[in-house]
Design an enzyme around this catalytic site. Sequence first.
Site, short mmCIF file in Angstrom:
data_model
loop_
_atom_site.label_atom_id
_atom_site.label_comp_id
_atom_site.label_asym_id
_atom_site.label_seq_id
_atom_site.Cartn_x
_atom_site.Cartn_y
_atom_site.Cartn_z
N HIS A 1 -10.29 0.89 1.32
CA HIS A 1 -9.85 2.22 1.79
C HIS A 1 -11.05 3.15 1.99
CE1 HIS A 1 -5.49 2.29 1.89
NE2 HIS A 1 -5.38 1.79 0.68
N CYS B 1 0.85 -1.19 0.00
CA CYS B 1 0.00 0.00 0.00
C CYS B 1 0.88 1.23 0.00
CB CYS B 1 -0.91 -0.02 1.23
SG CYS B 1 -2.00 1.41 1.34
ZN ZN Z 1 -3.69 1.00 -0.13
#
Ligand code: ZN
Length: 161
Positions: A134, A88
């Site tokens: 997210h 990420c």
């Molecule tokens: Zn991410």
Amino acid sequence: MALRNILEQGHPSLELVCKPVRRIGDHERQILDDMTETMRNAEGIGLAAPQVGILRRMVVIELGDQLFQLINPVITEAEGDQFEFEGCLSVPGMKGRVHRPQRVKVSALDRDGNPVEYEGEGLLARAFCHELDHLDGIVYNSKCEDYQEVDAEPEEEDEEE
Ligand code: ZN
């Protein structure tokens, strides 16, 4: 277009549930373009609006020559299972394995407000799931296994989203 600052884990924006986009205009298209430029600059394959401090349901994903700019995306179908490494852009230098569906269908609005539907398999399915998480304040490492530094196994693919 302009680069936006990518927030790192620990910033409160990454822990909040984002609100739907209710009106799509030049402002929203600018955000999508900025997110795309920011993702490319960071050499990622996906970026969600809260990662640049915007608490709205927008994501960008780019795999190969296919660019997705999605507004209010929703997973409508999921099947199968995969368990692969993810990274990420908000958690630099780390990766971990996450259980994801092997295949998903996503419904969303495009940058002009038109309804679109995509099907993703493998890495694209992981990217859809990772970015949509997210939007609900979920970072992958809250549910991953084998969490480790990227350098620990340099032969692994390290896709950052
Ligand atoms: Zn991410």
